[in-house]
Design a protein around this motif. Structure first.
Motif, short mmCIF file in Angstrom:
data_model
loop_
_atom_site.label_atom_id
_atom_site.label_comp_id
_atom_site.label_asym_id
_atom_site.label_seq_id
_atom_site.Cartn_x
_atom_site.Cartn_y
_atom_site.Cartn_z
N ARG A 240 -0.06 -9.33 10.97
CA ARG A 240 1.07 -9.51 10.07
C ARG A 240 2.31 -8.89 10.71
O ARG A 240 2.22 -7.90 11.46
N ALA A 241 3.45 -9.50 10.39
CA ALA A 241 4.69 -8.97 10.96
C ALA A 241 5.00 -7.60 10.39
O ALA A 241 5.56 -6.74 11.08
N GLY A 242 4.61 -7.37 9.16
CA GLY A 242 4.84 -6.09 8.51
C GLY A 242 4.06 -6.01 7.24
O GLY A 242 3.70 -7.04 6.66
N PRO A 243 3.79 -4.79 6.76
CA PRO A 243 3.01 -4.68 5.52
C PRO A 243 3.80 -5.17 4.32
O PRO A 243 4.99 -4.89 4.18
N SER A 244 3.13 -5.93 3.47
CA SER A 244 3.74 -6.44 2.23
C SER A 244 2.98 -5.88 1.04
O SER A 244 1.75 -5.69 1.11
N PRO A 245 3.64 -5.62 -0.06
CA PRO A 245 2.95 -5.05 -1.23
C PRO A 245 1.82 -5.99 -1.71
O PRO A 245 2.01 -7.19 -1.88
N GLY A 246 0.64 -5.41 -1.90
CA GLY A 246 -0.52 -6.17 -2.39
C GLY A 246 -1.46 -6.61 -1.29
O GLY A 246 -2.65 -6.82 -1.55
N GLU A 247 -1.00 -6.77 -0.03
CA GLU A 247 -1.85 -7.22 1.07
C GLU A 247 -2.51 -5.99 1.72
O GLU A 247 -2.15 -5.55 2.82
N GLY A 345 -2.18 11.88 -3.77
CA GLY A 345 -2.20 12.22 -5.19
C GLY A 345 -2.88 11.22 -6.10
O GLY A 345 -3.07 11.52 -7.29
N ASP A 346 -3.31 10.06 -5.58
CA ASP A 346 -3.98 9.09 -6.45
C ASP A 346 -5.47 9.39 -6.44
O ASP A 346 -6.13 9.30 -5.40
N GLU A 347 -6.05 9.71 -7.63
CA GLU A 347 -7.46 10.06 -7.71
C GLU A 347 -8.36 8.84 -7.86
O GLU A 347 -9.57 8.94 -7.62
N GLU A 348 -7.80 7.71 -8.23
CA GLU A 348 -8.64 6.52 -8.46
C GLU A 348 -8.93 5.76 -7.18
O GLU A 348 -10.05 5.32 -6.95
N GLN A 349 -7.92 5.58 -6.31
CA GLN A 349 -8.11 4.72 -5.14
C GLN A 349 -7.23 5.18 -3.99
O GLN A 349 -6.27 5.92 -4.18
N THR A 350 -7.59 4.70 -2.80
CA THR A 350 -6.79 4.89 -1.59
C THR A 350 -6.69 3.53 -0.91
O THR A 350 -7.71 2.84 -0.73
N CYS A 351 -5.44 3.17 -0.52
CA CYS A 351 -5.18 1.84 0.02
C CYS A 351 -4.73 1.94 1.48
O CYS A 351 -3.96 2.83 1.84
N LEU A 352 -5.22 0.97 2.28
CA LEU A 352 -4.86 0.87 3.69
C LEU A 352 -4.28 -0.52 3.93
O LEU A 352 -4.86 -1.52 3.51
#
Length: 362
Positions: A240-247, A345-352
């Motif tokens: 991807r050219a850059g990170p997009s919200p949700g991907e 600080g998010d206790e529910e999930q971690t996103c990469l």
């Protein structure tokens, strides 16, 4: 006392002979002699009180002061005696000769103190700074030196101006370099061996499960992971050219891991982790971004691997951050394990959003 000076009949008929400027053998009448005695007596009294008149001449000193003069001198000791000069003496002699032609050529000099000059008023002196510049030599040489000094002053001023401009240019270059690095990350200039289009894969069965909102969805993903490859995990290494919200790929909790099979065996030197910044986020916060993570090199998928380094992702820094290994490892690896240890600080999930591996192809 006056009776003693009264003339008798014998005295009236007597004649006196005087010496001096009057010719001898000159008869004087009795009235004249009585007048002369009275004048002599008064003169003695005056001399006793005021002192005799000083007969000034070149040889004779002035006479001593009288009783009254001594008393005045005692009472007023600051009085200064008058001084006589030869010029004053001549003037007094000439004056007495003209006034009394019948007396002797003796002049009585009256001592009088000269008038004291009035002191001039003191005026404050002004301090004036005078600079005396003496020009020696030819005026052409002086003019040449003056022109050289002007040229030197102009050169110094121009040098200072150019130095300021150079500092400003360096600051602008630094700012542009930072802006370019944000728009064009360093990782784009290095080969990426964890790229899906080049053959790299995320091993779903060796990685953490994808975060689901319900327990039913989680159980379905666990069953499918043994037969198929999850598309959610592959987002981690997609081009991807850059990170997009949700991907992104998210796992439950603050700790998780993902194992990537590299496209080629490689000697690892750098790793890159990507996430969106706060600006494109809908909430303005990115608490689910990883904070501390470690990277392990694996020769195959069955071993635990060698830890290559532990790093910290900064949520206020650019979206794509590249980390250099603290020490170069000579081993060649075909698999890499990304271990997330905490988030912001998010206790529910971690996103990469993106993970890249850089190094030397072997």
């Amino acid at each position: 006392m006056m009776e003693s000076f009264m003339p008798t009949k014998a005295q009236k008929n007597r004649s006196f002979v005087l010496s001096g400027p009057i010719a001898q053998d000159t008869p004087i009448s009795t009235d004249s002699s009585l007048h002369h005695k009275e004048r002599t007596t008064m003169q003695r009294i005056t001399d006793a009180l005021f002192g005799k008149k000083a007969h000034c001449s070149a040889e004779a000193p002035p006479a001593a002061p009288g009783v009254l003069g001594r008393i005045l001198r005692y009472l007023f000791p600051w009085g200064r005696p008058a001084t006589t000069t030869p010029e004053l003496r001549q003037e007094s002699t000439h004056r007495d000769d003209t006034e009394d032609a019948d007396t002797d050529q003796e002049v009585a000099c009256v001592q009088s103190p000269p008038p004291r000059p009035k002191p001039a008023p003191k005026t404050p002196k002004r301090r004036e700074m005078k600079v005396n510049v003496k020009i020696r030599g030819n005026w052409k040489t002086t003019l040449m030196y003056f022109l050289l000094m002007l040229l030197f002053a102009g050169a110094v001023t121009q040098y200072a101006h150019l130095s300021i401009q150079l500092c400003d240019a360096r600051q602008q270059i630094t700012a542009l370099s930072q802006l370019v690095s944000r728009l064009n990350p360093v990782a784009d200039n290095m080969a990426n061996f964890a790229q899906e289009s080049q053959g790299a894969r995320v091993l779903t069965r060796l990685s953490s499960y994808t975060f689901r909102t319900t327990r039913k969805e989680t159980m379905v993903d666990e069953l499918l992971s043994w037969f198929t490859t999850s598309t959610d995990h592959q987002r981690l290494i997609q081009d991807r050219a850059g990170p997009s919200p949700g991907e992104r790929w998210c796992f439950a909790g603050a700790e998780g891991h993902a194992v990537v099979s590299l496209s080629h065996p490689v000697k690892i030197t750098h790793v890159t982790l990507g996430h969106i910044t706060k600006q494109p986020s809908l909430t303005g916060e990115i608490h689910s971004v990883p904070k501390e993570f470690s990277v392990y090199g694996m020769a195959n998928e069955d071993e635990e691997g060698i830890r290559l380094g532990t790093f910290t992702y900064d949520q206020d820094a650019p979206a794509s951050q590249t980390f250099e290994l603290p020490s170069l490892v000579e081993d060649v690896f075909s698999h890499v394990k990304l271990q997330i240890r905490s988030n912001w600080g998010d206790e529910e999930q971690t996103c990469l959003y993106n993970f890249r591996v850089h190094g030397i192809h072997m």
